[in-house]
Design a protein around this motif. Structure first.
Motif: not given
Length: 587
Positions: A273-282, A295-298, A302-307
């Motif tokens: 479970f290492e890093g499970t459920c880390q936010l997509l924007g991170d 070159g970092v994170n598209r 976006s609205l998906f940042r906190s997913v």
């Protein structure tokens, strides 16, 4: 009195129970003999071959997972197979050296750590890799069992034997079953996941949904291309509900969700479970697919940042690293095809690889079998549960056209083809059965004729292994696996002096206890003598390019150590001509 049961492959015929028991006993003996030969071939192949290009990175990474409790090394591939390979190596108490262990977005330090591991253990490294490889052979046994069992349940006992033989004697299965790379692991576990899914579809129960879900999760822990089954299984389930082969649709849907959830849980469990459920924007991505133009994170704005992403961080980062490789921006990764190097691949590249690296008999059985099985009572199930997942597993690498590489990328599709081919032996026509058995015999003979150099196998239509380097290179022919054969030749031919060795690979040769003279870099006028040269050099391999070695004329060849290592004799430097320009396809 109860009527004795009939054998499963001969329904409707009641025979005395004693004959059923005898038949079962001999069936088990035949299966045990075939599997025993397969294990022996894998063990010997693992012993006589040196570590290939990727294996030091995989083994060192597996050891790091156990020793350091981290999964940020070799993220490009999930950890299951290397964790298994590392167990017997740890018991042998090897030396460790983590000075090159570095992490960060896009950092790939596993190869440097693998090299340090080799230096730390010296000549003993060969034995450590041998026992690590032996530890992975059970993955191949899983594939062998599932191929036999599924073909038996589909078509009968003769087809079960055929599928088992095709797996156990396939040169490409043998080649990778003797390595500690993840390719055989994912190949065996993908067919196992599809088999357990089919069993569930035949009799949907909550317990069986947990079984196929767990198997799918383990397959995903072996290699990420198993991810296509996450789309294959729901699609198959939907089709079976639409055509009316399934009832209780809502229960089926809920059991499907249980299976998928179980697979995701097992995947996370494998990573602790290492890093499970880390936010997509991170996340810090490196591929254009995930990083976008900045070159970092598209997804950062976006609205998906906190997913929260329901998979381990290292797993998603590994997919990102793979995407960067397959995007091949700038063409830094080259594709070799029929004498030339290209900065891109093609969708049809792996079709060509199949045509030249699969035994002719297997190709023939796979080509004819669908026409004979179209009216089979289980033909629809074969199409849904065998053909469909196999096509997806084959199609995924074909869709990545950044570069073309080893046949191992499409290896997970192989057992599905074996099941199709084995269907030929389900025919009651005696002539067809005999012809099919003869074709099977040619497959076994072709494979064993080239053992133990199965990694370099090419079929007879391609001119055999000796001409394979004309068609494809790298992991298809010369992956650095034959260093020990060079060492053996040098020990037996001490009188042939001077001898120069140009071994293609990334092993620290001198630290492994090997010492030989190498041709000087950039010396176009190579001195007279005997040369042992990897075919990658003769074909201008781009990572360790030695243009002076490309100038050796074909006429200089006096023998071979293996399909990957050629023996050449130079009498007069003035006789060296450009060989590549005169190469022609073998007939």
């Amino acid at each position: 009195m109860m009527m004795p049961h009939a054998p499963k492959d001969d329904p409707g015929k009641a025979v005395p129970m004693v004959f059923v028991r005898i038949e079962l006993r001999y069936r088990r003996l035949i299966v045990a003999a075939i599997v025993g030969i397969h294990v022996a071939l894998c063990m010997w192949g693992a012993y006589v071959h040196s570590p290939t290009v990727d294996e030091p990175a995989y083994l060192a990474s597996g050891l790091s997972h156990w020793q350091l409790g981290r999964f940020d090394l070799c993220k490009v591939s999930p950890p299951l197979v290397r964790l298994v390979a590392a167990i017997p190596v740890m018991l042998a108490q090897p030396g460790y050296d983590w000075k090159d262990y570095k992490v960060g977005p896009g950092v790939r330090s596993e190869h440097a750590v693998g090299r340090s591991f080799l230096v730390a253990n010296g000549e003993r490294s060969f034995w450590l890799f041998t026992i690590g490889r032996w530890g992975c052979i059970p993955f191949s046994l899983i594939g062998a069992f599932v191929c036999y069992r599924w073909a038996f349940e589909f078509f009968g006992v003769a087809s079960g034997y055929a599928a088992l033989v095709l797996w156990c004697f396939s040169p490409n299965i043998l080649a990778h079953a003797q390595l500690l790379t993840p390719d055989i692991g994912v190949t065996a576990l993908c067919i196992a996941a599809c088999y357990t899914f089919w069993r569930w579809s035949e009799t949907p129960t909550w317990g069986r949904s947990l079984i196929w879900g767990a198997t799918l999760g383990v397959a995903l822990l072996a290699k990420t291309n198993a991810i296509v089954l996450f789309s294959a299984f729901p699609a198959i389930c939907l089709i079976t509900c639409i055509i009316g082969t399934q009832r209780r649709e809502m229960q089926i849907v809920f059991q499907m969700l249980v299976g998928i959830t179980t697979a995701i849980y097992v995947l996370n469990l494998g990573y602790g479970f290492e890093g499970t459920c880390q936010l997509l924007g991170d996340y810090k991505f490196v591929s254009t697919t995930f990083a976008g133009t900045d070159g970092v994170n598209r997804f950062e704005d976006s609205l998906f940042r906190s997913v929260p992403v329901p998979v381990p961080a290292a797993f998603l980062e590994g997919i990102d690293l793979q995407r960067r490789d397959f995007e091949n921006t700038g063409g830094s990764r080259k594709t070799y095809f029929r004498g030339n190097w290209y900065d891109h691949g093609w969708w049809w590249y792996y079709f060509y690889a199949v045509a030249v690296k699969i035994p002719v008999g297997t190709l023939l059985l796979c080509a004819v079998s669908p026409f004979l099985l179209r009216k089979h009572i289980k033909g629809r199930a074969v199409l849904l549960f065998v053909a469909f997942p196999g096509i997806l597993l084959f199609g995924l690498p074909c869709s990545q056209t950044g570069f073309g590489h080893s046949l191992r990328y499409i290896l997970p599709a192989a057992p599905f083809a074996f099941l199709f081919a084995a269907g030929m032996l389900s025919q009651s026509n005696r002539t067809r059965l005999i012809l099919s058995m003869l074709v099977m015999a040619t497959v076994v003979a072709s494979s064993l004729r080239n053992y133990p150099h199965t990694l370099s196998y090419f079929n007879e239509l391609a001119g055999g292994p000796q001409n394979g380097h004309f068609h494809l290179l790298d992991g298809n022919v010369d992956w650095g696996q034959d260093l020990l054969f060079i060492q053996e030749w040098l020990a037996k031919n001490r009188e042939k002096q001077p001898v120069y060795v140009a071994y293609w690979g990334f092993l620290p040769v001198k630290d492994l206890g090997l010492d030989y003279a190498s041709p000087a870099h950039g010396n176009e006028n190579l001195p007279p003598g005997t040369y042992l040269i990897s075919v990658n050099f003769l074909r201008g391999e781009y990572r360790q390019k030695r243009p002076e070695l490309e100038t050796l004329a074909t006429g200089n060849e006096i023998g071979t150590i293996s399909p990957a290592i050629r023996i050449l004799r130079i009498q007069d430097p003035r006789s060296q001509l450009k060989a590549r320009d005169s190469d022609k396809p073998p007939r």
